[in-house]
Write an enzyme that holds these catalytic residues in place. Structure first.
Site, PDB file in Angstrom:
ATOM      1  N   SER A   8       0.814  -1.216   0.000  1.00  0.00           N
ATOM      2  CA  SER A   8       0.000   0.000   0.000  1.00  0.00           C
ATOM      3  C   SER A   8       0.847   1.265   0.000  1.00  0.00           C
ATOM      4  CB  SER A   8      -0.909   0.016   1.238  1.00  0.00           C
ATOM      5  OG  SER A   8      -0.128   0.087   2.421  1.00  0.00           O
ATOM      6  N   ASP A  12      -0.625   9.043   6.237  1.00  0.00           N
ATOM      7  CA  ASP A  12      -0.818   8.744   7.655  1.00  0.00           C
ATOM      8  C   ASP A  12      -1.089  10.022   8.440  1.00  0.00           C
ATOM      9  OD1 ASP A  12      -0.259   6.106   7.109  1.00  0.00           O
ATOM     10  OD2 ASP A  12       1.804   6.178   7.854  1.00  0.00           O
ATOM     11  N   PHE A 116      -8.280   2.666   9.244  1.00  0.00           N
ATOM     12  CA  PHE A 116      -7.693   2.647   7.905  1.00  0.00           C
ATOM     13  C   PHE A 116      -8.774   2.667   6.838  1.00  0.00           C
ATOM     14  CE2 PHE A 116      -5.662   0.540   4.241  1.00  0.00           C
ATOM     15  CZ  PHE A 116      -4.535   1.340   4.119  1.00  0.00           C
ATOM     16  N   ASP A 254       8.320  -1.582   8.814  1.00  0.00           N
ATOM     17  CA  ASP A 254       8.599  -1.369   7.397  1.00  0.00           C
ATOM     18  C   ASP A 254      10.068  -1.021   7.178  1.00  0.00           C
ATOM     19  OD1 ASP A 254       5.902  -1.803   6.791  1.00  0.00           O
ATOM     20  OD2 ASP A 254       5.407   0.309   7.028  1.00  0.00           O
TER      21      ASP A 254
END
Length: 302
Positions: A8, A12, A116, A254
């Site tokens: 994705s 944020d 989300f 990540d």
């Protein structure tokens, strides 16, 4: 050679609650849960797992290629990645929707609550893995739209491109049979400790058993405690690295995966890759936002 990052891209909205969720949520009242958190600070950042992974990989000197969907509001993100040298040919723009959005509240213990909105991510399955290209050394299938994760894993397997299966927050979307298929197609599996328990429960196999399969390794991140690396039934604990400061955990996983991809691109053994990931994760947590940390390649021994 490059690493293909399927996942994705998101914006944020990151807020901080200067208290503890545990003190605000009453266990005996969760059947009528109604809570409100005062969040004095708010920042809007570029995020999404694919963007975050690519950011760290590029900072380390790797060659990320991102395969993801953006909404009508995503031109700035496309330009940002071009600045890192990421080609835009595998980015889909969905004009009828917004780029995915995450609203994150972090408490003083670094617990997080996230809402989300998938937006354009729901159309990511329209992008196809460029199997004809010979410059893709490996890939990662990170959290994305359900159909995109299923189709991209199959396309990578068909193209014989080794990839990391990183289900992350997307894990609850899949049942045991789905997850077994992902594992059968992947070369590595990367999860945190909570996801590891859910994955094992759903497929009916322990981490030790999973690692005795064709997989080249199962990586379980443990936050500040480091990582577990499982290879052919053998568990190796890789200690964590003490951070200079604990500012924001958003995107730490990540950043770790960006370092993991970097090492794998170079043919390092898995433990060495994870050691770099732990160091990079400690650097990232000392910085607010998922794409603002700086990496000194010489200090990292690169």
């Amino acid at each position: 050679m490059s690493a293909l990052i399927c996942g994705s891209l998101a914006f944020d909205t990151i807020t901080t609650f200067p208290g503890r969720f545990a003190q605000q949520i009453l266990p005996e009242q969760i059947h009528i849960l109604n809570v409100s958190f005062l969040v004095p600070t708010l920042k809007r950042e570029f995020g999404g797992c694919a963007g975050n992974i690519a950011y760290t990989l590029a900072k380390l000197g790797g060659q990320p290629r991102v395969m993801a969907a953006l909404g009508a509001d995503g031109a700035g993100y496309r330009e940002r990645m071009a600045g890192w040298g990421v080609p835009g040919d595998l980015l889909l723009t969905v004009d009828e929707g917004y780029t995915a959005q995450a609203i994150i509240i972090t408490d003083q213990d670094n617990n997080q609550i996230t809402a989300f909105h998938p937006g354009a991510m729901n159309f990511a399955h329209r992008i196809v893995v460029p199997a004809e290209r010979g410059d893709i050394a490996l890939a990662i299938v990170a959290p994305d739209g359900r159909d995109a994760m299923i189709q991209h894993a199959q396309q990578l397997a068909d193209a014989k491109i080794p990839f990391i299966f990183d289900p992350g927050q997307g894990l609850p979307m899949f049942d045991g049979e789905d997850l077994k298929r992902f594992i059968a197609q992947a070369s590595w599996v990367a999860v945190n400790d909570y996801e590891a328990k859910m994955l094992s429960d759903r497929v009916g196999l322990s981490l030790e058993a999973l690692s005795r399969s064709h997989l080249r390794g199962v990586i379980v991140t443990l936050g500040s405690e480091g990582c577990e690396v499982w290879q052919q039934g053998v568990r190796t604990h890789v200690p964590g690295v003490k951070a200079e400061a604990v500012i924001d955990p958003t995107g730490c996983g990540d950043a770790f995966r960006g370092a993991l991809l970097y090492g794998l691109e170079l043919g390092w053994d898995l433990v060495r890759c994870v050691e770099l990931g732990n160091r990079v994760g400690a650097i990232k947590i000392a910085c607010a936002g998922p794409q603002n940390h700086t990496l000194d390649r010489s200090a990292l021994g690169l």
